[in-house]
Design an enzyme around this catalytic site. Structure first.
Site, PDB file in Angstrom:
ATOM      1  N   GLU A  74     -22.541  -9.178 -15.864  1.00 52.74           N
ATOM      2  CA  GLU A  74     -23.726  -8.180 -15.997  1.00 52.74           C
ATOM      3  C   GLU A  74     -23.296  -7.385 -17.496  1.00 52.74           C
ATOM      4  OE1 GLU A  74     -25.947  -7.675 -11.895  1.00 52.74           O
ATOM      5  OE2 GLU A  74     -24.067  -6.515 -11.961  1.00 52.74           O
ATOM      6  N   HIS A  93     -23.372   1.069 -13.411  1.00 53.25           N
ATOM      7  CA  HIS A  93     -24.182   0.057 -12.749  1.00 53.25           C
ATOM      8  C   HIS A  93     -23.859  -0.211 -11.321  1.00 53.25           C
ATOM      9  CE1 HIS A  93     -26.865  -2.911 -11.359  1.00 53.25           C
ATOM     10  NE2 HIS A  93     -26.020  -4.069 -11.354  1.00 53.25           N
ATOM     11  N   HIS A  95     -25.348  -1.205  -7.001  1.00 50.26           N
ATOM     12  CA  HIS A  95     -26.256  -1.646  -5.886  1.00 50.26           C
ATOM     13  C   HIS A  95     -26.343  -0.548  -4.693  1.00 50.26           C
ATOM     14  CE1 HIS A  95     -25.232  -5.974  -7.428  1.00 50.26           C
ATOM     15  NE2 HIS A  95     -25.588  -5.328  -8.396  1.00 50.26           N
ATOM     16  N   TYR A 120     -31.902  18.967 -10.802  1.00 52.28           N
ATOM     17  CA  TYR A 120     -30.530  18.193 -10.892  1.00 52.28           C
ATOM     18  C   TYR A 120     -31.005  16.721 -11.463  1.00 52.28           C
ATOM     19  CZ  TYR A 120     -27.811  22.091 -10.671  1.00 52.28           C
ATOM     20  OH  TYR A 120     -26.974  23.328 -10.907  1.00 52.28           O
ATOM     21  N   HIS A 160     -32.833  -4.979  -7.320  1.00 52.72           N
ATOM     22  CA  HIS A 160     -31.429  -5.184  -7.862  1.00 52.72           C
ATOM     23  C   HIS A 160     -30.654  -3.853  -7.683  1.00 52.72           C
ATOM     24  CE1 HIS A 160     -28.418  -7.169 -10.837  1.00 52.72           C
ATOM     25  NE2 HIS A 160     -27.761  -6.268 -10.215  1.00 52.72           N
TER      26      HIS A 160
END
Ligand code: ZN
Length: 212
Positions: A74, A93, A95, A120, A160
């Protein structure tokens, strides 16, 4: 300026922290950090809990792999975030479950898929763009991020998971955690009459804190 060795150790420590608390399972998730001469990136097919500092991938400023193990597939999304967000020093990144759940909903506002529920999420994450699904590692993922021209420091990849940038690795990790918890709240509150922060509330936060 923090030296590269220290950055590698910090990547291992914070990635293990994410893994140990369930923000990443299996070999999911990847992290990048900007260096003066390129970037460090988590290797492909490695658990975030098992990163060996000296095996973390190094890429030069053009994205060419120059050291360590082969980088995550990725890589395109990390390069696109770092290239279009000059103030960002790191990209996370994941999941993670709740942000990924939100990325699978068909009735969200794609231009603002994580509304300002708490201060926040405004201070750490800001508006979040939902991008359409493409398969993992597809270079179009990078193209879609570049097309945003740095307007979003966080995006959700459809079906994703989240991609979050921060000024430092620590702030990118904190923002990814804040985004995950906010997505959990949004899904827990679905169907209930939600009260969001007003645009005045958001403007006040942005004027007072900026993006921390
Ligand atoms: Zn992914």
């Amino acid at each position: 300026m923090i030296d590269e060795r220290t950055t590698r150790l910090e990547m291992s420590r914070l990635c293990k922290s994410l893994f140990d608390r369930g923000f990443s399972v299996g070999t999911a998730g990847n992290v990048s950090v900007r260096l003066p001469d390129g970037m460090l990136m988590t290797p492909t097919n490695v658990r975030l809990g098992d990163l060996e500092p000296e095996r973390i991938s190094k890429l030069d400023a053009n994205g060419t792999h120059v050291g360590g193990d082969a980088p995550t597939k990725e890589v395109f999304l990390h390069q696109a975030m770092l290239d279009t967000l000059p103030e960002a020093g790191a990209v996370v990144h994941l999941h993670s479950t709740w942000a990924t759940a939100l990325s699978c909903l068909s009735d969200t506002n794609t231009d603002d898929c994580v509304p300002p529920l708490t201060p926040y999420v405004v201070m750490r994450v800001g508006p979040v763009k939902l991008l359409p699904y493409v398969k993992p590692g597809d270079p179009r993922m990078g193209d879609m991020i570049r097309a945003l021209n740095g307007q979003f420091s966080a995006v959700l990849l459809g079906n994703h998971g989240p991609v979050v940038a921060g000024k430092t690795l620590a702030s990118a990790v904190a923002a990814a955690e804040e985004l995950e918890e906010t997505c959990k709240l949004l899904i827990a509150l679905r169907g209930l009459p939600m009260r969001m922060l007003s645009s005045d509330n958001v403007a006040e936060l942005n004027a007072t804190f900026g993006r921390i």
